[in-house]
Design a protein around this motif. Structure first.
Motif, PDB file in Angstrom:
ATOM      1  N   MET A  77       0.707  -1.404   0.099  1.00 57.82           N
ATOM      2  CA  MET A  77       0.097  -0.041  -0.011  1.00 57.82           C
ATOM      3  C   MET A  77       0.949   1.184   0.164  1.00 57.82           C
ATOM      4  O   MET A  77       0.334   2.315   0.284  1.00 57.82           O
TER       5      MET A  77
ATOM      6  N   TYR B 181      -7.960   0.524  -0.257  1.00 56.38           N
ATOM      7  CA  TYR B 181      -7.404  -0.075  -1.425  1.00 56.38           C
ATOM      8  C   TYR B 181      -7.634   1.050  -2.808  1.00 56.38           C
ATOM      9  O   TYR B 181      -8.670   1.759  -2.856  1.00 56.38           O
TER      10      TYR B 181
ATOM     11  N   GLN C 299      -4.494  -4.656  -6.311  1.00 60.83           N
ATOM     12  CA  GLN C 299      -3.777  -4.465  -5.083  1.00 60.83           C
ATOM     13  C   GLN C 299      -4.563  -5.162  -3.819  1.00 60.83           C
ATOM     14  O   GLN C 299      -3.823  -5.948  -3.163  1.00 60.83           O
ATOM     15  N   GLN C 300      -5.858  -4.997  -3.914  1.00 59.06           N
ATOM     16  CA  GLN C 300      -6.571  -5.894  -2.801  1.00 59.06           C
ATOM     17  C   GLN C 300      -6.544  -7.193  -2.930  1.00 59.06           C
ATOM     18  O   GLN C 300      -6.055  -7.806  -1.901  1.00 59.06           O
TER      19      GLN C 300
ATOM     20  N   SER D 149      -2.965  -8.463  -1.747  1.00 62.19           N
ATOM     21  CA  SER D 149      -3.020  -7.942  -0.134  1.00 62.19           C
ATOM     22  C   SER D 149      -3.292  -9.241   0.509  1.00 62.19           C
ATOM     23  O   SER D 149      -2.909  -9.672   1.495  1.00 62.19           O
TER      24      SER D 149
END
Lengths: 99, 560, 340, 246
Positions: free
Chosen positions: B191, D17, D22-23, D26
């Motif tokens: 992130m 997010y 990306q999510q 993750s």
């Protein structure tokens, strides 16, 4: 765009068949007396089986590098923990003479 | 839920709508998923635990003024030092910086709206509260007398105090650590804001990342080990009990496999804090960024390889002892590298001495002493005598109190304006920092000498020849207590009365200062930032600042 | 000379070695602490914000310097490691052949000492000056730690396991004995005194049956072991040619073939296990009929029995329990020659 | 060979997010970090196993003779099969074939119940044979009775002191150690199986109700990873506990 790998069913089934064959192999080998090699064989087969599950069922084979790193980290660190065995294996040794 | 009115124009420096007033009900706090609110809840909880642990320490020092203290019985004394150790280590030091400052700062520092798993973060706090509650209940209902180390077979067979309940509490709190660790690792990996490469990260983030690795790979080992102790107590199994063929030394191996790295859980985040503070107050880019970053990782990973140096006299194999001693000497190197780099950062700096800087400098001094005395204990021959004496006690307090808590206090002062939007009184803070430093040395330096003279730790009564040094130590502890009470008072005072903090009171670099108002709004960033510079670019920062002309940066006058 | 003044308390052969390393480490620590602190103070004053000193060409990294420091510190660390490893390996290793074996049993919350000639002492230990002594330690309950600060010697006392340490007392006097590993409510009172006497005085003390100690002169460990051997009826099976159990003469340090196919060396640890948990150690050709003595014998009595069984061996083997898993005598002389 | 999953990238996106890629990643990293803690969790038991097997090889051999190898092998097969069906469930989740996914999950759950059932039978045998440490362990007693019936004239079980350790202390502790470790390892594994079953139940209910949060395939993948991990642990437990060679 989302690019997510989907493993085809045929791969899963093939891996499954291999796993079952390996299971049979473990059992069969354990019935033969091979001395210390029994252990080696059993653990080798277990590691192969686990690797198959790890790579295909869990899809690590198709994962990003980052997933690779964290997926293997735990297994590697387990080896560090097995350093405990050094203590037990070397307890009986006499200290170096002249020291 | 929200009580405050949304306003159309939000002033840059003092936003009306912050994470603090975004919902004022108790529910809005207890069910929050905001990492900042969770950090505040952690701060309150660990502060309460610090009071409990500190009270136990006070009782211990009061009792040790006399060689045959009569304030309490042997049993009570043993429960006191056990409570002090368990509360301070498992419920204060381990969550202190990661769960409070890390939780609050890491997402903001890397330009994220929240941690990767906010609900897991909240669960983490609840697990901590449940764990702490159970352990405290065990202590209130009679206590535990095993010391924080729970050595078997004393803990598993012989002690008839509340070992089981305490361990259950620690077990649950362990999962809190694990979940916090998972959250940080994923957040830091995935992130980061655009442009924020690994080598542009603030070093605090590196330190938290390294700490999280230990959380993940170490905590489960102690969890299962303590669970085995509980099984042994309740079901009369004998996995560590020699009466059943168990091996007490296996417990020590497994216990220290976590508990040695746990020391690095406490110290690494503090090192991260110091790496933030020193460049800021020296107005200079940190010296040897890469070396500090990698030394954090090195400490976290090699920290797992030295657990056996707690067991040199335990009956562990002599060869194991040698391996662990060797590795322990080597792990001193990355720590030394950090000390060197912090010192070098000050070279040709423009140093001002606000309270955070005083704490950071105190940290370097105390940590240096703590680290060097660690060499005595890593050395096989010296450890034969010094093991389990007050020398060890003094050594690890120099690391955990002189190091970790100095770092924590430094970080609290540094980020207090950001967290609360209020300034603390600088003059009092400086006084408190100096008192803490002096009181600390006063308390623990005599204990090195006590240990060298041979006073074993965890002694309730001791031979009279040790009394003078013990009295000195207790006086020091009283001074040290003031060093902690004063900040507690002015921090609380500043919440209402403190002057409002500007967005960047220290003119520091980092997203939390440059991009986010004090205190931050709920979602941190209105628009996610793009990072274009390396960390600690104070030349750029000072060059941008109007009060400093380019000439004064290059060569001449101070900023007065 | 200087060292003698600084560390006047060294009372064992190990203590001067400890002192050397302590001295070196202290020198290193003081050096580095002073270095770091003075650099901080100098920088803090020279480069304080108000100072107008030249700050041109600030440096932000110097890889060469960092690696030099890493290399230098690693070498220093390795040096101290090797220096300090040797005395450690020595005292926890095989003792000189002429070492006096003394048995130490830790229990909540007292020290029980057994001299081979049968003198027993509680919370006290008498030693002759200048003679190597090997302590063989075991705990009756929890982990304790035998610690004599004046000797700089410490060894954990672990239940279920013999540990050992040896040293030479080099100073006459009365020294404190502590338990250094937390062991329960009265941990801080698990203390005693170690008295080091001139060999002549010690001989007198021994002859008087340790009259200065509480225990008084009992039978020697071998005799006590023999008495136990008879009391528990061991002789009815282990006597000559009963056929029910193996003969114990010449058992000590011999190879035993067990029914499960493995072999073991009959050292102290093995004999202890074989007495307390015989069903796990059944020699080939015998039934597992021996009673379990785990709850009937304490560690002191087990030591007596082992001493008796040792005495049944025709050749006496100067082997310490802690190292007896491996071999052999003769090398002990070398150890002695080099270290003393 | 492999097809691409196509989903609208902003669907099921948590607010912290930026995008689904990306999510998803993750989630994956988060689950793997969790599994690495799980590895260390079991690791402490594996190292205990290693230490005691190293110390007491005979006792471990003797103890393992009481294991029912047939049941152990069947259970391994059951668990491997459930891993396959779980993998297929994940596959159908990725392809958004909800009913196929539900079907596979139900099969997996039944296999898991089967595994527990076999485990239950095995545990029951151990209870009957007095091989449960801390509860009714009587290893020696069994041997003794056999012996008393045949040769030995002496009663060799010593009377226990009052207040001393429980009654099973006077027996061959080394063999008991095998059973302590057996129960600890299989017990911890069984707890993981039970947790897996509970999560599967929740998934099935939510899938049948077509709840939006399970329409996103990542939670299902997490469940899959968890279940395969449980499988991997058993792959090692099976030879270590059931197939100890002499």
């Amino acid at each position: 765009m989302d690019t997510h790998h989907i493993t085809p069913i045929s791969v899963y089934v093939k891996v499954y068949v291999i796993l079952m064959l390996l299971l049979f192999a473990t059992w069969a080998i354990s019935r033969i007396q091979l001395g210390p090699w029994n252990n080696v064989a059993a653990m080798t087969i277990a590691i192969i089986k686990a690797t198959l599950v790890f790579l295909f069922f869990m899809g690590v084979k198709y994962s990003s590098k980052l997933t690779w790193v964290w997926a293997t980290a735990g297994f590697l660190w387990l080896l560090v923990l097995f350093g405990v065995l050094i203590d037990y294996m070397s307890r009986g040794w006499i200290p170096v003479k002249g020291w | 839920m929200s009580v405050t009115q949304l306003e159309n124009t939000i002033p840059e420096s003092h936003p009306q709508k912050t994470y603090l007033n975004d919902g004022n009900t108790i529910g809005s706090w207890l069910l929050t998923k905001d990492h900042k609110r969770i950090a505040i809840m952690f701060l309150i909880s660990i502060s309460l635990m610090f009071i409990v642990g500190g009270w136990a320490a006070t009782m211990i020092r009061a009792e040790l003024v006399e060689p045959q203290g009569h304030l309490m019985s042997h049993e009570t004394y043993n429960k006191m030092f056990s409570m002090h150790g368990i509360v301070m280590i498992f419920f204060f030091l381990i969550p202190s910086i990661p769960a409070v400052l890390g939780n609050f700062m890491v997402p903001i520092m890397i330009g994220a709206r929240d941690l990767a798993f906010p609900r897991l973060n909240l669960l983490s706090w609840y697990l901590y509260i449940i764990g702490a509650g159970i352990s405290l209940a065990a202590m209130l209902s009679g206590g535990v007398d095993t010391g924080w180390t729970f050595y078997t077979p004393y803990s598993s067979v012989y002690s008839n105090t509340h070992v089981t309940m305490t361990i259950v509490g620690i077990f649950i709190a362990g999962f809190s650590s694990i979940f916090t660790g998972i959250n940080f690792i994923v957040t830091i990996h995935k992130m980061r804001a655009p442009g924020l490469t690994w080598f542009r990260l603030p070093l605090f983030v590196w330190a938290i990342y390294a700490t999280s690795i230990i959380f993940l790979l170490g905590t489960p080992v102690i969890a299962i080990t303590l669970a085995l102790v509980v099984l042994e107590r309740t079901l009369h199994l004998g996995i560590f009990n020699p009466a059943y063929g168990g091996d007490p030394i296996l417990f020590q191996n497994l216990f220290w496999f976590y508990s040695h790295p746990a020391v690095y859980i406490m110290i690494l985040p503090s090192m991260g804090v110091v790496s933030e503070i020193i460049p800021c107050f020296a107005r200079k880019k940190i010296f040897g960024y890469n070396f500090i970053a990698f030394s954090s990782l090195a400490i976290a990973l090699f920290g797992f390889l030295v657990w056996g140096h707690h067991m040199f006299v335990s009956g562990q194999s002599v060869y194991s002892g040698m391996i662990f001693s060797l590795l322990s000497f080597l792990i001193a190197v990355p720590s030394a590298v950090k000390v060197f780099n912090w010192t070098a950062t000050m070279y040709k700096g423009r140093i001002s001495f606000d309270a955070p800087m005083l704490y950071a400098l105190g940290f370097i001094g105390l940590f240096t002493m703590g680290g060097l005395t660690g060499l005595y204990l890593a050395s096989l021959t010296a450890d034969v005598d010094l093991h389990d004496t007050y020398f060890v006690v003094a050594h690890f307090h120099y690391i955990m109190v002189g190091g970790a808590i100095m770092g924590f206090m430094g970080g609290m002062h540094f980020w207090w304006p950001k967290i609360t939007g209020r300034m603390y009184p600088e003059k009092w803070a400086k006084i408190a920092a100096v008192i803490t430093f002096l009181g600390f040395n006063f308390t623990f330096f005599p204990q090195f000498i006590l240990g060298y003279m041979g006073m074993p730790r965890r002694y309730h009564w001791y031979p009279p020849e040790f009394q003078t040094l013990n009295i000195l130590s207790s006086i020091g502890a009283a001074v040290l207590a003031f060093g902690y009470i004063i900040p507690a008072v002015y921090f609380i005072w500043s919440l209402k009365k403190g002057p409002k903090a500007p967005q960047n009171p220290w003119r520091a670099t980092g997203l939390e200062w440059e991009e986010v108002p004090s205190p931050p709004p709920t979602h941190n960033f209105a628009r996610l930032p793009i990072v274009e510079r390396e960390a600690y670019d104070y030349e750029w920062m000072d060059g941008r600042d109007d009060s400093l002309s380019a000439a004064s940066v290059a060569g001449g006058k101070g900023d007065g | 000379m200087l060292k003698n003044h600084l560390f006047a308390n060294a009372a064992s052969s190990f203590a001067p070695k400890f002192d050397e390393i302590f001295f070196v480490l202290t020198a290193l620590s003081v050096f580095f602490t002073v270095l770091v602190l003075s650099l901080i103070v100098i920088f803090a004053i020279r480069y304080r914000a108000a100072s107008t000193i030249d700050r041109g060409k600030p440096i932000t990294h110097n890889t060469k310097l960092e690696f030099t420091i890493i290399g230098f510190l690693s070498v220093v660390g390795l040096g101290v490691f090797f220096w300090s490893a040797k005395p450690y390996a020595t005292i926890y290793g095989a003792p000189p052949a002429n070492a006096q074996k003394i048995y130490v049993i830790g229990k909540q919350w007292m020290w029980e000492i057994q001299h081979p000639d049968g003198i027993r002492e509680n919370d006290a230990l008498h030693l002759p000056l200048g003679r190597p002594v090997q302590l063989i330690l075991i705990s009756q309950d929890v982990v304790h730690s035998f610690f004599v600060p004046a000797f700089k010697v410490k060894r954990d006392v672990v239940p279920g396991m013999y540990t050992s340490v040896w040293f030479v007392p080099t100073k006459i006097g009365k020294f404190r004995l502590f338990c250094a590993q937390y062991c329960g409510a009265f941990h801080s009172q698990m203390t005693g005194w170690v008295t080091v006497m001139k060999p002549k005085d010690f001989a007198a003390w021994e002859a008087a049956g340790g009259s200065f100690s509480e225990g008084g002169h009992e039978t020697s460990m071998v005799q006590a072991g023999k008495a136990l051997f008879n009391k528990y009826g061991c002789v009815s099976c282990h006597g000559v040619s009963t056929g029910m159990a193996p003969s114990l003469s010449n058992l000590y340090m011999s190879k035993v073939h067990l029914t499960n196919g493995s072999t073991a060396i009959a050292d102290d640890a093995y004999i202890r296990e074989a007495i307390l948990n015989p069903t796990v150690h059944v020699p080939v050709g015998y039934q597992p009929i021996m009673p379990v003595f785990k709850d009937q014998l304490n560690e002191g009595q087990v030591l007596d029995l082992i001493a008796y069984i040792k005495s049944l061996s025709s050749t006496s083997l100067p082997q310490s329990p802690a190292n007896s898993a491996s071999n052999r005598s003769g090398t002990d002389e070398k150890v002695k020659g080099k270290t003393r | 060979m492999s097809s691409q999953l196509v989903q609208p990238s902003e669907e099921y996106l948590w607010e912290q997010y930026e995008d689904r890629k990306q999510q998803d990643e993750s989630y994956l990293v988060g689950m793997w970090t969790f599994l690495s803690t799980e590895i260390m969790f079991f690791g402490a038991l594996f190292i205990s196993y290693a230490v005691y097997r190293y110390k007491y090889p005979e006792a471990f051999y003797a103890g393992h003779e009481y294991m029912n190898v047939a049941l152990g092998t069947i259970n391994t097969a059951v668990l491997l099969t459930s891993s396959l069906t779980m993998a297929l469930a994940v596959h159908f989740a990725q392809k958004r074939k909800r009913w196929m996914q539900i079907g596979m999950l139900v099969i997996t759950m039944f296999l898991a119940f089967g595994f527990l059932g076999v485990k239950f039978v095995e545990y029951g045998d151990k209870f009957r044979e007095h091989l449960v440490p801390g509860y009714n362990f009587e290893w020696n007693q069994a041997n003794v009775n056999r012996l008393e019936a045949s040769t030995a004239p002496i009663n060799i079980i010593p009377s226990l002191k009052a207040g001393s350790l429980p009654a099973d202390s006077a027996i061959s502790h080394d063999a008991q150690m095998y059973f302590i470790i057996y129960f600890a390892m299989t017990g911890l594994h069984a707890i993981h199986v039970i947790i897996g079953i509970l999560i599967m139940m929740v998934f099935i209910v939510m899938l049948v109700a077509n709840h939006p949060s399970v329409r996103y395939h990542m939670p299902m993948e997490m469940l899959g990873l968890y279940w395969h991990f449980v499988d991997i642990v058993w792959i090692f437990l099976y030879p270590l506990l059931y197939l100890i060679p002499r």
